[in-house]
Motif scaffolding. Structure first.
Motif, PDB file in Angstrom:
ATOM      1  N   UNK A  96      -5.078  56.200  56.757  1.00 52.05           N
ATOM      2  CA  UNK A  96      -4.680  57.719  56.672  1.00 52.05           C
ATOM      3  C   UNK A  96      -5.756  58.660  57.229  1.00 52.05           C
ATOM      4  N   UNK A  97      -5.281  59.796  57.583  1.00 51.80           N
ATOM      5  CA  UNK A  97      -6.070  61.127  58.161  1.00 51.80           C
ATOM      6  C   UNK A  97      -7.302  61.286  57.038  1.00 51.80           C
ATOM      7  N   UNK A  98      -6.532  61.346  55.669  1.00 50.58           N
ATOM      8  CA  UNK A  98      -7.723  61.774  54.758  1.00 50.58           C
ATOM      9  C   UNK A  98      -8.885  60.750  54.748  1.00 50.58           C
TER      10      UNK A  98
ATOM     11  N   UNK B  41     -12.021  68.909  60.596  1.00 48.84           N
ATOM     12  CA  UNK B  41     -10.993  69.525  60.167  1.00 48.84           C
ATOM     13  C   UNK B  41      -9.557  68.587  59.908  1.00 48.84           C
ATOM     14  N   UNK B  42      -9.394  68.436  58.356  1.00 47.73           N
ATOM     15  CA  UNK B  42      -8.308  67.654  58.053  1.00 47.73           C
ATOM     16  C   UNK B  42      -6.993  67.666  58.861  1.00 47.73           C
ATOM     17  N   UNK B  43      -6.723  69.084  58.967  1.00 50.49           N
ATOM     18  CA  UNK B  43      -5.190  69.310  59.579  1.00 50.49           C
ATOM     19  C   UNK B  43      -5.184  68.899  61.073  1.00 50.49           C
TER      20      UNK B  43
ATOM     21  N   UNK C  31      -3.255  61.951  64.258  1.00 52.62           N
ATOM     22  CA  UNK C  31      -2.660  60.668  63.572  1.00 52.62           C
ATOM     23  C   UNK C  31      -1.317  60.938  63.763  1.00 52.62           C
ATOM     24  N   UNK C  32      -0.575  62.056  64.016  1.00 55.81           N
ATOM     25  CA  UNK C  32       0.892  61.858  64.289  1.00 55.81           C
ATOM     26  C   UNK C  32       1.201  61.987  65.564  1.00 55.81           C
ATOM     27  N   UNK C  33       0.090  61.632  66.424  1.00 55.25           N
ATOM     28  CA  UNK C  33       0.151  61.519  67.804  1.00 55.25           C
ATOM     29  C   UNK C  33       0.849  62.649  68.655  1.00 55.25           C
TER      30      UNK C  33
END
Length: 220
Positions: free
Chosen positions: A161-163, A178-180, A186-188
């Protein structure tokens, strides 16, 4: 965790390939110098083959080669009980004996071999195209807390996951992440100069042209 646990937890081939691709793209933004990156992805590794890889800078690594026939994964923890260096320079018995012929290119790949010409591996897994699960060799595991290194080698890959990635990257690269922005990659979503600079103000989209082409990530 051993290779058997990893085999049960790994996703299917398309999902795993794209997970490796976004790990590599995010790493490329955070670490412009390829030699210092943790994750990499080369969609032109060889004719009809793509390779994802991890290197931690301390001699531990994994590689996954994707081909029309399926995928071959090998991991190497140099301190693991099953390392060739602790087994008279030989692979652990049974580690690759049952790799199907269509995927044995991974076993014989010189780039994955040590100075003695032995496959640098403490763990191997594979999955043929159309198969419904990953496979491991018929191995008698030694009595050890982490005999093949699987407990940590694939932790990030399985988290996926991104986190999970952000937490790793802030520690590894010693910088805020920056997590966002990571979530967008990660959503490409196609890379933009603004997205790149949110992750690393010292890097512009134009600096990543070669990496984007090698990884095969979308960009505007």
């Amino acid at each position: 965790m051993t290779a058997h646990d990893v085999a049960r937890a790994l996703p299917d081939l398309p999902t795993l390939r794209e997970r490796c691709r976004v790990f590599a793209m995010t790493d490329a933004v955070l670490s412009p110098e390829w030699d210092y990156r943790y994750f990499s992805f080369n969609q032109h590794w060889a004719p009809d083959q793509q390779m994802a890889s991890m290197r931690n800078g301390s001699g531990d690594e994994w590689s996954i080669v994707f081909s029309p026939a399926g995928a071959f994964l090998r991991g190497f923890d140099h301190e693991a009980r099953m390392s060739p260096y602790g087994n008279d320079g030989k692979l652990w018995p049974g580690l690759v004996d049952t790799v199907p012929e269509a995927l044995r290119f991974g076993v014989d790949e010189p780039a994955f071999s040590n100075s003695l010409g032995t496959l640098a591996a403490t763990v191997c897994l594979w999955r043929e195209t159309g198969d419904d699960h990953w496979h491991t060799g018929q191995v008698d595991l030694p009595d050890d807390d982490d005999p093949d290194g699987s407990a940590w080698l694939f932790e990030l890959l399985l988290g996926g996951t991104a986190a999970v990635y952000q937490d790793f990257a802030e520690d590894y690269y010693e910088m805020p992440v920056d997590l966002d922005a990571v979530i967008e990659i990660f959503q490409q979503r196609p890379l933009t100069d603004g997205l790149v600079r949110r992750l690393n103000p010292e890097v512009a989209l134009s600096d990543l042209a070669q990496d984007i082409a090698q990884i095969g990530y979308p960009a505007l």
